[in-house]
Design a protein around this motif. Structure first.
Motif, PDB file in Angstrom:
ATOM      1  N   SER A 147     -62.211  35.384   9.981  1.00  0.00           N
ATOM      2  CA  SER A 147     -61.478  34.951   8.780  1.00  0.00           C
ATOM      3  C   SER A 147     -60.706  36.116   8.156  1.00  0.00           C
ATOM      4  CB  SER A 147     -62.448  34.358   7.754  1.00  0.00           C
ATOM      5  OG  SER A 147     -63.118  33.256   8.309  1.00  0.00           O
ATOM      6  N   VAL A 172     -54.030  31.845  -0.234  1.00  0.00           N
ATOM      7  CA  VAL A 172     -54.379  31.616   1.175  1.00  0.00           C
ATOM      8  C   VAL A 172     -53.083  31.526   1.977  1.00  0.00           C
ATOM      9  CG1 VAL A 172     -55.455  30.003   2.794  1.00  0.00           C
ATOM     10  CG2 VAL A 172     -56.492  30.385   0.545  1.00  0.00           C
ATOM     11  N   TYR A 178     -56.266  25.276   7.553  1.00  0.00           N
ATOM     12  CA  TYR A 178     -57.462  24.449   7.360  1.00  0.00           C
ATOM     13  C   TYR A 178     -57.962  24.741   5.949  1.00  0.00           C
ATOM     14  CZ  TYR A 178     -59.646  28.944   8.528  1.00  0.00           C
ATOM     15  OH  TYR A 178     -59.995  30.278   8.555  1.00  0.00           O
ATOM     16  N   ASN A 180     -59.657  26.315   3.051  1.00  0.00           N
ATOM     17  CA  ASN A 180     -60.482  27.516   2.842  1.00  0.00           C
ATOM     18  C   ASN A 180     -60.017  28.216   1.569  1.00  0.00           C
ATOM     19  OD1 ASN A 180     -58.868  30.232   3.580  1.00  0.00           O
ATOM     20  ND2 ASN A 180     -58.099  28.569   4.857  1.00  0.00           N
ATOM     21  N   ASN A 181     -60.746  29.252   1.184  1.00  0.00           N
ATOM     22  CA  ASN A 181     -60.423  29.980  -0.064  1.00  0.00           C
ATOM     23  C   ASN A 181     -60.228  31.471   0.196  1.00  0.00           C
ATOM     24  OD1 ASN A 181     -62.987  30.750   0.629  1.00  0.00           O
ATOM     25  ND2 ASN A 181     -63.811  30.677  -1.434  1.00  0.00           N
ATOM     26  N   ILE A 182     -59.857  31.843   1.432  1.00  0.00           N
ATOM     27  CA  ILE A 182     -59.820  33.260   1.820  1.00  0.00           C
ATOM     28  C   ILE A 182     -58.560  33.929   1.259  1.00  0.00           C
ATOM     29  CG2 ILE A 182     -60.053  34.920   3.719  1.00  0.00           C
ATOM     30  CD1 ILE A 182     -62.368  32.898   3.698  1.00  0.00           C
ATOM     31  N   GLU A 224     -67.266  30.473  13.066  1.00  0.00           N
ATOM     32  CA  GLU A 224     -65.876  30.454  12.589  1.00  0.00           C
ATOM     33  C   GLU A 224     -64.896  29.832  13.591  1.00  0.00           C
ATOM     34  OE1 GLU A 224     -64.731  34.136  10.025  1.00  0.00           O
ATOM     35  OE2 GLU A 224     -65.808  34.884  11.768  1.00  0.00           O
ATOM     36  N   GLU A 226     -62.541  27.612  13.202  1.00  0.00           N
ATOM     37  CA  GLU A 226     -61.161  27.433  12.701  1.00  0.00           C
ATOM     38  C   GLU A 226     -60.393  28.754  12.716  1.00  0.00           C
ATOM     39  OE1 GLU A 226     -64.093  25.079  10.039  1.00  0.00           O
ATOM     40  OE2 GLU A 226     -63.858  27.155  10.685  1.00  0.00           O
ATOM     41  N   LEU A 392     -65.467  34.019   1.876  1.00  0.00           N
ATOM     42  CA  LEU A 392     -65.912  33.272   3.054  1.00  0.00           C
ATOM     43  C   LEU A 392     -67.339  32.759   2.857  1.00  0.00           C
ATOM     44  CD1 LEU A 392     -65.555  32.385   6.056  1.00  0.00           C
ATOM     45  CD2 LEU A 392     -66.325  34.672   6.720  1.00  0.00           C
ATOM     46  N   TRP A 395     -67.366  30.007   0.355  1.00  0.00           N
ATOM     47  CA  TRP A 395     -66.812  28.794   0.953  1.00  0.00           C
ATOM     48  C   TRP A 395     -67.817  28.131   1.903  1.00  0.00           C
ATOM     49  CZ3 TRP A 395     -64.299  28.456   6.144  1.00  0.00           C
ATOM     50  CH2 TRP A 395     -63.730  27.193   6.369  1.00  0.00           C
ATOM     51  N   LYS A 396     -68.568  28.950   2.636  1.00  0.00           N
ATOM     52  CA  LYS A 396     -69.571  28.419   3.572  1.00  0.00           C
ATOM     53  C   LYS A 396     -70.856  27.980   2.851  1.00  0.00           C
ATOM     54  CE  LYS A 396     -67.712  29.249   7.795  1.00  0.00           C
ATOM     55  NZ  LYS A 396     -67.612  28.242   8.878  1.00  0.00           N
TER      56      LYS A 396
END
Length: 463
Positions: A147, A172, A178, A180-182, A224, A226, A392, A395-396
């Motif tokens: 990520s 992002v 996809y 996510n908040n990275i 990971e 995605e 990450l 988010w997970k």
């Protein structure tokens, strides 16, 4: 299957960046490749090599350590050879010195024509032309997850694509297609610039990415999928995860940890999963004000804790003493314990009384914690990319991040206490605690890690 008997032995140089968080995983991979009968030349500086754990006798004949002397650079204190010995603003001097290792490395490689492959880190932007001249293939090993790498984007983007301002790094990127908040927080984009050398980390990484045959990362498809898919798409070259490299618990060294017996006795007296562990890594230097605020937050949580406090590099002993509020240790003596210096993080996390980990979000620390099924109290610090790891994990749903002021990164002790309680005891953290426990199947799974390492070994044998 054992395919070692039919395999041709490769001679491989490994060249990590001068930080223990890089040196240790490189050694883990070196040991695995040596078990597969390949010969490894592990290249670093004398002090870093001397700090490595002793090799098992069975591997000694297949791993050769190659010490290169770090050249003098104005601004770099004498005898310093790794990032843990420096405050973050001095790290650029270490990079300048590292960049001068090219001459010694070239001489070694010219004397060693059997070496046809170098597994290297993000830093040696000067390596590709040298390797090309010597007809040596390059494999880039990023010790980070997929990520973080996907967020950086393709080399063209890293070298100055669409993201022109620090604000652009707080969203992002479009290629991470996809949910996510990275992304960085605003205060993290500032801290990234503080530690920039003449050649930025971005420039270094983009240069080595463009020139490597394979990009390998410390992750796996099970965690990971995605981000690994995105990396394959944007780099158009083989992306080979080599697993999470969980440290074996047997690697905990009994020697040199005189604190452990007393600490174990204290932990044995606590209820299961009732204690939280606090360790901010060897390279995080908080201001005195931030350390005091963190201390008050730990105290206000009311929960039992172990806090490992390290003296920041190159500071006076008295200043290091003042990092903890006066009388704090007396006030909390019944609640928790403060350890100064070194303690075995893995051994503490593995104890059944420990139920959570307040961490600076170094990837190795996160892997250790989730490998033991312990949820995370996320407090990213040190280099700014650790903020991406915190996002990450949030988010997970295996950790909560301590709330901070987005602009300056400041925080309040009440929010520290609230976050600790959410992760450790509050009903709203129940799912998170279950998720972290389930992650043990991926992060602590040595068989899975070895399967990834096998696939990585085959991919480099086939270059």
């Amino acid at each position: 299957m054992d395919y070692s008997s039919s395999r041709k032995q490769l001679h491989i140089a490994m060249f990590p960046w001068l930080a223990y968080g890089h040196i240790a995983p490189f050694l883990q991979v070196a040991k695995f490749l040596a078990q597969k009968t390949h010969h490894i030349y592990y290249v670093s500086t004398p002090k870093n090599i001397s700090r490595l754990p002793q090799l098992p006798p069975t591997l000694c004949s297949n791993i050769t350590f190659i010490p290169l002397s770090l050249p003098h650079v104005d601004g770099l204190p004498p005898r310093v050879e790794s990032t843990s010995e420096l405050p973050i603003h001095k790290v650029p001097y270490l990079k300048k010195s590292f960049d001068k290792l090219g001459t010694q490395l070239t001489e070694f490689l010219e004397r060693s024509p059997q070496i046809k492959l170098i597994i290297h880190d993000f830093a040696p932007h000067w390596l590709p032309p040298m390797a090309n001249q010597l007809r040596i293939n390059l494999v880039c090993f990023s010790i980070f997850n997929a990520s973080t790498n996907a967020f950086l984007g393709p080399p063209s983007e890293i070298l100055g694509g669409s993201r022109k301002s620090p604000e652009d790094l707080t969203v992002v990127p479009t290629w991470m297609d996809y949910p996510n908040n990275i992304a960085f927080k605003p205060h993290e984009t500032v801290s990234h610039k503080e530690c920039e050398d003449i050649v930025s980390d971005f420039e270094r990484y983009a240069t080595v990415l463009l020139n490597c045959k394979i990009l390998t990362l410390r992750t796996c498809y099970e965690f990971e999928p995605e981000a690994l898919r995105v990396l394959s798409k944007i780099h158009q070259k083989p992306i080979v995860p080599l697993g999470l490299l969980p440290p074996p618990l047997t690697s905990v060294d009994d020697k040199g940890d005189e604190n452990w017996e007393a600490l174990k006795k204290w932990l044995d007296s606590k209820q299961e999963k009732s204690v939280f562990f606090v360790a901010l890594g060897s390279e995080v230097s908080l201001s005195q004000e931030s350390m005091h605020e963190l201390a008050f937050g730990i105290e206000k949580s009311g929960l039992p804790f172990i806090w490992v406090v390290r003296k920041p590099p190159l500071v006076e002993e008295q200043f290091a003493e003042d990092m903890i509020p006066p009388e704090f240790e007396e006030r909390v003596s019944k609640q928790g314990t403060v350890l100064r210096g070194w303690a075995s993080q893995l051994r503490i996390l593995a104890h059944s009384s420990v139920g959570g980990f307040l961490t600076h979000c170094g990837w190795s620390s996160v892997i250790e914690s989730l490998g033991l099924g312990k949820p995370l109290i996320l407090f990213p610090g040190g280099s700014s990319d650790l903020g991406l790891i915190a996002r990450l994990m949030h988010w997970k749903k295996v950790g909560f991040e301590i709330e901070r002021n987005d602009v300056d990164g400041s925080f309040k002790s009440d929010l520290v206490a609230a976050c600790i309680k959410r992760v450790m005891v509050d009903p709203e953290g129940e799912q998170l605690r279950a998720n972290a426990l389930a992650m043990k199947e991926i992060f602590g799974n040595v068989e899975l890690s070895n399967k990834c390492l096998d696939e990585f070994t085959q991919s480099i044998e086939n270059i």
